[in-house]
Design a protein around this motif. Sequence first.
Motif, PDB file in Angstrom:
ATOM      1  N   SER A  14       5.350  86.055 -27.673  1.00  0.00           N
ATOM      2  CA  SER A  14       5.901  85.086 -28.608  1.00  0.00           C
ATOM      3  C   SER A  14       4.892  83.991 -28.885  1.00  0.00           C
ATOM      4  CB  SER A  14       7.194  84.478 -28.063  1.00  0.00           C
ATOM      5  OG  SER A  14       6.941  83.747 -26.874  1.00  0.00           O
ATOM      6  N   LEU A  15       5.104  83.296 -30.005  1.00  0.00           N
ATOM      7  CA  LEU A  15       4.275  82.166 -30.400  1.00  0.00           C
ATOM      8  C   LEU A  15       5.113  81.288 -31.328  1.00  0.00           C
ATOM      9  CD1 LEU A  15       1.487  80.707 -30.610  1.00  0.00           C
ATOM     10  CD2 LEU A  15       0.963  82.240 -32.531  1.00  0.00           C
ATOM     11  N   ALA A  16       5.280  80.032 -30.972  1.00  0.00           N
ATOM     12  CA  ALA A  16       6.024  79.061 -31.784  1.00  0.00           C
ATOM     13  C   ALA A  16       7.403  79.575 -32.178  1.00  0.00           C
ATOM     14  CB  ALA A  16       5.217  78.692 -33.028  1.00  0.00           C
ATOM     15  N   GLY A  17       8.035  80.283 -31.284  1.00  0.00           N
ATOM     16  CA  GLY A  17       9.370  80.793 -31.537  1.00  0.00           C
ATOM     17  C   GLY A  17       9.422  82.166 -32.168  1.00  0.00           C
ATOM     18  N   VAL A  18       8.310  82.656 -32.675  1.00  0.00           N
ATOM     19  CA  VAL A  18       8.246  84.009 -33.235  1.00  0.00           C
ATOM     20  C   VAL A  18       8.138  85.004 -32.083  1.00  0.00           C
ATOM     21  CG1 VAL A  18       6.926  85.612 -34.662  1.00  0.00           C
ATOM     22  CG2 VAL A  18       7.152  83.224 -35.357  1.00  0.00           C
ATOM     23  N   ARG A  19       8.980  86.013 -32.093  1.00  0.00           N
ATOM     24  CA  ARG A  19       8.970  87.025 -31.037  1.00  0.00           C
ATOM     25  C   ARG A  19       8.467  88.361 -31.580  1.00  0.00           C
ATOM     26  NH1 ARG A  19      13.986  85.091 -30.828  1.00  0.00           N
ATOM     27  NH2 ARG A  19      14.909  87.130 -31.317  1.00  0.00           N
ATOM     28  N   VAL A  20       7.710  89.048 -30.759  1.00  0.00           N
ATOM     29  CA  VAL A  20       7.189  90.364 -31.099  1.00  0.00           C
ATOM     30  C   VAL A  20       7.617  91.339 -30.018  1.00  0.00           C
ATOM     31  CG1 VAL A  20       5.115  91.758 -31.482  1.00  0.00           C
ATOM     32  CG2 VAL A  20       5.204  89.406 -32.311  1.00  0.00           C
ATOM     33  N   GLY A  21       8.248  92.426 -30.431  1.00  0.00           N
ATOM     34  CA  GLY A  21       8.639  93.442 -29.475  1.00  0.00           C
ATOM     35  C   GLY A  21       7.449  94.243 -28.985  1.00  0.00           C
ATOM     36  N   GLY A  22       7.580  94.864 -27.831  1.00  0.00           N
ATOM     37  CA  GLY A  22       6.514  95.686 -27.300  1.00  0.00           C
ATOM     38  C   GLY A  22       6.578  97.100 -27.823  1.00  0.00           C
ATOM     39  N   GLY A  23       5.680  97.930 -27.333  1.00  0.00           N
ATOM     40  CA  GLY A  23       5.663  99.322 -27.729  1.00  0.00           C
ATOM     41  C   GLY A  23       4.617  99.631 -28.769  1.00  0.00           C
ATOM     42  N   ALA A  24       4.685 100.861 -29.272  1.00  0.00           N
ATOM     43  CA  ALA A  24       3.649 101.338 -30.190  1.00  0.00           C
ATOM     44  C   ALA A  24       3.720 100.661 -31.545  1.00  0.00           C
ATOM     45  CB  ALA A  24       3.773 102.849 -30.358  1.00  0.00           C
ATOM     46  N   ARG A  25       4.922 100.352 -32.009  1.00  0.00           N
ATOM     47  CA  ARG A  25       5.057  99.648 -33.280  1.00  0.00           C
ATOM     48  C   ARG A  25       5.796  98.342 -33.040  1.00  0.00           C
ATOM     49  NH1 ARG A  25       7.886 101.524 -39.029  1.00  0.00           N
ATOM     50  NH2 ARG A  25       7.821  99.438 -39.960  1.00  0.00           N
ATOM     51  N   PRO A  26       5.125  97.200 -33.173  1.00  0.00           N
ATOM     52  CA  PRO A  26       5.772  95.919 -32.872  1.00  0.00           C
ATOM     53  C   PRO A  26       6.830  95.565 -33.916  1.00  0.00           C
ATOM     54  CG  PRO A  26       3.637  95.541 -33.861  1.00  0.00           C
ATOM     55  CD  PRO A  26       3.747  97.023 -33.641  1.00  0.00           C
ATOM     56  N   ALA A  27       7.830  94.791 -33.497  1.00  0.00           N
ATOM     57  CA  ALA A  27       8.871  94.305 -34.399  1.00  0.00           C
ATOM     58  C   ALA A  27       8.851  92.784 -34.389  1.00  0.00           C
ATOM     59  CB  ALA A  27      10.235  94.825 -33.963  1.00  0.00           C
TER      60      ALA A  27
END
Length: 313
Positions: A182-195
């Motif tokens: 995460s950065l500044a409240g933005v979240r990124v999912g893990g795995g092969a294709r991020p969400a």
Amino acid sequence: MRRAAASLLPAPLPLVPLLLVPLLLVPLLLAGCTSEAAQELDLKVGGAFGARPTIDFPDGRPLSGLQVDELTTGKGEPLGAGDVAIVQYTAHVWDGRDNRLVDSSFTRGTPAAFPLGGLLPGLERALKGRRVGSRVIAAIPPEYGFGANPPQGVPAGEELFYVVDILGAHRKAASVEARGGSLAGVRVGGGARPALAVPAGRPPARFAAKVLARGDGRAARPGQLVVTQYEAAVWSRRRVFDATWASGGPKAFKLGDGSVIRAWDKALAGVPTGSRVLMIVPPADGYGGAGNPAFGIKGSDTLVFVVDLLAAY
């Protein structure tokens, strides 16, 4: 991420695709000199793999029909449908007179990206199934080239001649395996294709970038061709507006030459290949006051990108 309003993607190279129009870096195998005669073509191509070739054209016009030969056979991965090949190449008009050079990756200082499925028919036939590390030559008649509507500098009805060195291959679904972040409240999912998940509320006023997963490849530097996958969102609408995983596969661009928005140059320079990077891009580091109408981006919009840095050449 390109600055041009018409598209976020790198512009097509002049003589590569006209029907439209990376894996870690693959070692350059069989990098010796190729000074072989192409028997069917009756010409000679010299020079080391990956270096600007020399071509000795025979007198007269070429043979009729599509002619293809492989001067050096590589030992890397074979090119398949939907792959993006990274190549060094030269292209000539073969007219039996001056046989002039009309395009070359060497004049731009970086290799080029050839997306299989988006090339001239003659190049598609010449390259599909070839292995990384191969040098391929192709004499391409108009019916397998630009047909009756060639680009400026190529007369209608003329044969083309290509020398193509295949440096790397990158699959349509290529990605960096990484945990979320995460950065500044933005979240990124893990795995092969991020969400991407963008929070409600006002975005930060300043540019920010974070390496979510650090690769072990060589660091990308200005002047190189970098190969990426990415997903992008407009903060205010909290939705993705572009994603290469969904739109066709990896995209390549030259780092540090102004062809992409400033945020990408700032965030990716010095980052090792194999990394995943999250960035928050205010207008000053993105498309500025003009925005990008083709993607519905206003001049006041803050953007969010998650980028997989696959390779640098």
